[in-house]
Scaffold this active site. Structure first.
Site, PDB file in Angstrom:
ATOM      1  CE  LYS A  42      -0.349  -0.234   5.064  1.00 46.04           C
ATOM      2  NZ  LYS A  42      -1.150  -0.737   6.184  1.00 46.04           N
ATOM      3  CE1 TYR A 251      12.419  31.462   6.254  1.00 49.36           C
ATOM      4  CE2 TYR A 251      12.546  29.095   5.901  1.00 49.36           C
ATOM      5  CZ  TYR A 251      12.285  30.374   5.429  1.00 49.36           C
ATOM      6  OH  TYR A 251      11.894  30.550   4.138  1.00 49.36           O
TER       7      TYR A 251
END
Ligand code: PLP
Length: 357
Positions: A42, A251
């Site tokens: 999956k 940042y």
């Protein structure tokens, strides 16, 4: 001063299909004779490429594949052709009858509603039953199953399965409880049964029944601690710069230096599945030497302290022999499954082994 090292935009994700096959074979040996090992592919084969993964495993002898949704089953059918069985965990959803019918998918029916839909829209077409034995996520409740089991069993299901909630915790009492419920609901039913995913395979033979459903262990993840690394991810260094005491990186200026440092900026970020929580916590590697990730992880860039290296690397490794998906997951506060299935679309995926040229 910043120096450009080379112009290569994306990381290189190498998937070792031979290691994948060895993991499948090793888990198959744990189950022993009389138990058939399936394969869960999956989520695009846990992010590694469902078609390539399924082909390699089919070549190694896997005959039963499990996916989450019918669309994923269609992709596997296209990759493998007719022959292998493809089971769909989400069952028979409204609108999927044509796909299920045409591509010979086997829906794991999860409710009386799905059973009814299946028998009305695709009478005579193969199906399985998924029972909920305590996880309360997917599958028929015990009372629901008791009510419809006669009708369902008359139509000869291909498989009856359930899923364990705590299989990665061998000491959890939940495992024995779910095993007991599964036996009570299915003993003597005369239909092939499946309970174990990777964790369940490692719990012992009483959990194996007829067919196992390994997923994460195939791809090199815990709880299969003997798994071989399947994924190798190397990230190009775009720039290298020296920074002076008092300067900061990234940042929010979350990492500040008090001595001269050398910072490498690599071309990958949280948009590529290298999740932001690794900032100031994770590591990359250069020829086996760990280099700390410093500052925040940006969308497309990560900054790494390489002050202690004697060379200027062209690339840094984040997944492979030096660091497993579970190591990275631990640094990021998540699980190996999430790291694998988050690996982004921007990497060039390269396959080795598995009979692939
Ligand atoms: C994902 C999944 C598996 C595979 O689990 P792993 O822990 O990855 O081995 C098996 N069965 C079901 C129902 C699943 O959802």
């Amino acid at each position: 001063m910043a120096v450009e090292t080379r112009a290569m935009a994306t990381g290189s994700l190498t998937i070792d299909l031979d290691a994948l096959v060895r993991n499948w074979t090793a888990l198959d040996r744990v189950s022993g004779a009389g138990v058939e090992s399936g394969a869960v592919v999956k989520a695009d084969g846990y992010g590694l490429g469902a078609a390539q993964v399924a082909r390699a495993l089919a070549q190694a002898g896997a005959r039963r594949f499990f996916v989450a949704a019918a669309e994923e089953g269609a992709a596997i059918r296209q990759a493998l052709g007719r022959g292998p069985e493809i089971f769909v965990f989400s069952g028979h959803m409204a609108g999927d009858a044509d796909m299920i019918g045409d591509l010979e998918l086997i829906p794991m029916l999860n409710s009386v509603e799905q059973l009814t839909r299946h028998m009305e829209t695709l009478p005579g077409h193969r199906f399985g039953i998924q029972l909920d034995t305590g996880m309360n996520r997917l599958g028929m409740e015990p009372a629901e199953w008791v009510a419809v089991s006669d009708i369902a069993l008359q139509a000869s299901p291909a498989l009856i399965m359930s899923h364990l909630a705590c299989a990665d915790e061998p000491g959890s009492a939940m495992n024995a409880t779910q095993l007991k419920v599964f036996r009570e609901l299915t003993d003597g039913c005369g239909v092939p049964r499946s309970l174990a995913a990777t964790g369940g395979i490692l719990l012992g033979t009483e959990y194996h029944f007829d067919i196992t459903r390994p997923g994460v262990g195939l791809y090199g993840g815990q709880p299969f601690n003997r798994a071989q690394a399947v994924v190798h991810l190397s990230l190009p260094v775009i720039q290298i710069r020296e920074i002076e005491p008092g300067e900061s990186v990234g940042y929010g200026c979350t990492w500040t230096v008090d001595e001269t440092c050398t910072i490498a900026t690599v071309a990958a970020g949280y948009a590529d599945g290298l999740i932001r929580a690794m900032g100031n916590r994770g590591h990359m590697f250069h020829e086996g030497v760990p280099c700390p990730i410093v500052g925040r992880v940006s969308m497309d860039l990560i900054t790494v302290d390489i002050s202690h290296l004697s060379t200027r690397p062209l690339a840094l490794d984040i997944l492979g022999k030096d660091q497993s998906v579970d190591d990275v997951a631990a640094a990021a506060g998540t699980i190996g499954y999430e790291i694998l299935t988050s690996l982004g679309a921007r990497y060039k995926r390269r396959y080795t082994g598995g009979g692939v040229a």
